[in-house]
Design a protein around this motif. Sequence first.
Motif, PDB file in Angstrom:
ATOM      1  N   ARG A  45       0.800  -1.226   0.000  1.00  0.00           N
ATOM      2  CA  ARG A  45       0.000   0.000   0.000  1.00  0.00           C
ATOM      3  C   ARG A  45       0.834   1.277   0.000  1.00  0.00           C
ATOM      4  O   ARG A  45       0.369   2.327  -0.435  1.00  0.00           O
ATOM      5  CB  ARG A  45      -0.965   0.017   1.195  1.00  0.00           C
ATOM      6  N   ASN A  46       2.072   1.231   0.494  1.00  0.00           N
ATOM      7  CA  ASN A  46       2.910   2.430   0.542  1.00  0.00           C
ATOM      8  C   ASN A  46       3.887   2.528  -0.624  1.00  0.00           C
ATOM      9  O   ASN A  46       4.729   3.419  -0.654  1.00  0.00           O
ATOM     10  CB  ASN A  46       3.684   2.470   1.865  1.00  0.00           C
ATOM     11  N   ASP A  47       3.792   1.607  -1.592  1.00  0.00           N
ATOM     12  CA  ASP A  47       4.730   1.596  -2.713  1.00  0.00           C
ATOM     13  C   ASP A  47       4.488   2.774  -3.661  1.00  0.00           C
ATOM     14  O   ASP A  47       3.368   3.294  -3.770  1.00  0.00           O
ATOM     15  CB  ASP A  47       4.607   0.293  -3.502  1.00  0.00           C
ATOM     16  N   PHE A  48       5.514   3.147  -4.359  1.00  0.00           N
ATOM     17  CA  PHE A  48       5.452   4.187  -5.384  1.00  0.00           C
ATOM     18  C   PHE A  48       4.531   3.732  -6.517  1.00  0.00           C
ATOM     19  O   PHE A  48       4.515   2.558  -6.892  1.00  0.00           O
ATOM     20  CB  PHE A  48       6.861   4.451  -5.898  1.00  0.00           C
ATOM     21  N   LEU A  49       3.791   4.664  -7.075  1.00  0.00           N
ATOM     22  CA  LEU A  49       2.796   4.344  -8.112  1.00  0.00           C
ATOM     23  C   LEU A  49       3.395   3.530  -9.257  1.00  0.00           C
ATOM     24  O   LEU A  49       2.776   2.572  -9.744  1.00  0.00           O
ATOM     25  CB  LEU A  49       2.190   5.653  -8.626  1.00  0.00           C
ATOM     26  N   LEU A  50       4.595   3.884  -9.709  1.00  0.00           N
ATOM     27  CA  LEU A  50       5.190   3.198 -10.860  1.00  0.00           C
ATOM     28  C   LEU A  50       5.755   1.823 -10.514  1.00  0.00           C
ATOM     29  O   LEU A  50       6.131   1.065 -11.419  1.00  0.00           O
ATOM     30  CB  LEU A  50       6.298   4.059 -11.465  1.00  0.00           C
ATOM     31  N   ALA A  51       5.817   1.488  -9.233  1.00  0.00           N
ATOM     32  CA  ALA A  51       6.340   0.181  -8.831  1.00  0.00           C
ATOM     33  C   ALA A  51       5.270  -0.915  -8.867  1.00  0.00           C
ATOM     34  O   ALA A  51       5.590  -2.098  -8.751  1.00  0.00           O
ATOM     35  CB  ALA A  51       6.942   0.266  -7.428  1.00  0.00           C
ATOM     36  N   PHE A  52       4.005  -0.541  -9.013  1.00  0.00           N
ATOM     37  CA  PHE A  52       2.918  -1.516  -9.051  1.00  0.00           C
ATOM     38  C   PHE A  52       2.814  -2.179 -10.427  1.00  0.00           C
ATOM     39  O   PHE A  52       3.152  -1.583 -11.454  1.00  0.00           O
ATOM     40  CB  PHE A  52       1.575  -0.827  -8.768  1.00  0.00           C
ATOM     41  N   GLN A  85       9.844  -3.083 -15.008  1.00  0.00           N
ATOM     42  CA  GLN A  85      11.088  -3.860 -15.004  1.00  0.00           C
ATOM     43  C   GLN A  85      11.973  -3.536 -13.807  1.00  0.00           C
ATOM     44  O   GLN A  85      12.535  -4.435 -13.186  1.00  0.00           O
ATOM     45  CB  GLN A  85      11.852  -3.622 -16.312  1.00  0.00           C
ATOM     46  N   SER A  86      12.104  -2.264 -13.459  1.00  0.00           N
ATOM     47  CA  SER A  86      12.981  -1.915 -12.324  1.00  0.00           C
ATOM     48  C   SER A  86      12.614  -0.527 -11.816  1.00  0.00           C
ATOM     49  O   SER A  86      13.135   0.471 -12.313  1.00  0.00           O
ATOM     50  CB  SER A  86      14.458  -1.966 -12.730  1.00  0.00           C
ATOM     51  N   VAL A  87      11.726  -0.484 -10.844  1.00  0.00           N
ATOM     52  CA  VAL A  87      11.341   0.770 -10.188  1.00  0.00           C
ATOM     53  C   VAL A  87      11.428   0.547  -8.681  1.00  0.00           C
ATOM     54  O   VAL A  87      10.871  -0.429  -8.156  1.00  0.00           O
ATOM     55  CB  VAL A  87       9.908   1.198 -10.573  1.00  0.00           C
ATOM     56  N   LYS A  88      12.119   1.424  -7.989  1.00  0.00           N
ATOM     57  CA  LYS A  88      12.238   1.292  -6.536  1.00  0.00           C
ATOM     58  C   LYS A  88      10.899   1.589  -5.872  1.00  0.00           C
ATOM     59  O   LYS A  88      10.330   2.669  -6.074  1.00  0.00           O
ATOM     60  CB  LYS A  88      13.316   2.243  -6.009  1.00  0.00           C
TER      61      LYS A  88
END
Length: 332
Positions: A184-191, A213-216
Amino acid sequence: MPSTIRYNKKFDQLTDEEKALFEINKKSIADFVEQSSSVSDVNYATRNAHAKTYAVAHGEFKINPGIPEELQQFFDKDKYDLMIRFSNAHPQVGKNRKEIPAYGFAVKIKDENGDLLANYPMVNFPLFPINSVSTFLQLFTAVNRFFVKKWNNVFSLTAQVIKAAPYFFTPSMIKNVFRFIGKRNDFLLAFDYYSVGAYRMGEYVMKIKLQPQSVKKNFGRKMSMQKALESYFESNDYTADVMIQLCYDLNDQPINKLNQEWKNSPFIKVGEVKMMKGCLLDPRSCETELLSFNPFESKSIFHPVGKIQKLRDEAYKVSLQTRRKINKLLHG
């Protein structure tokens, strides 16, 4: 490739009762959009879902040269231009409140002449909890009326929530809810992002998944999501795999049971979405707010499939037409 289920119009057919409830729902959508500037305390009319735009960006859809031969007919170019809208699913544009991490990743695919090929509004949760069209329409209508009439409609909304509650407790839903809570706290682009419902690919029926592919996942955690996206694209590119599943068996890949995951259908990589640093447009421009991602504006061979999906066509049109009318009055 194994034998697939072919598209059939029967997948989309609504009953007379469902059609009548849909007319009531469309009226509630128009009422909501007409009042939406007051609901969200903004100076324009908003959508009645995914009201808040975080960012809009240009991108590319690069085709995987190794796609199965049967699917190559749908991709006659090596790459296609994209317009992408990042949004929050809440019907109200929040300013000072904690936002729910329900994000939208809507994609508009165009050909080399700028003509629309397909719209795919995707979200960061793979399932839709309600299979009954009637139950969904009654709940959606009650939600719209609640935001317009507030406490005058609270009992009706509560009754519809109780009626819909059992649909939330399938094994697939429970598993994915717990997985979602952990992210729930992840960055939008990491989903990962999902089409949720099914779509046509010619006579095939498919679902879509977008996998970065690779987003923190911790990127921009102390920023607002809009600021985090702006910061990310100042110095980073974004690449995500575009994966599809095909429907081979309606028991394993049900079209009108959106609270069940498809199983026994391997993911096929058909390409990649790429966004380069500096790709963001102004999310606050009037032109951006009037963008439409109605999947029924796509070419017919890429239209949505299923009864819940069928509702999107007129619902998007009512929302867009009302927004355009109000915003034209507001901005001259």
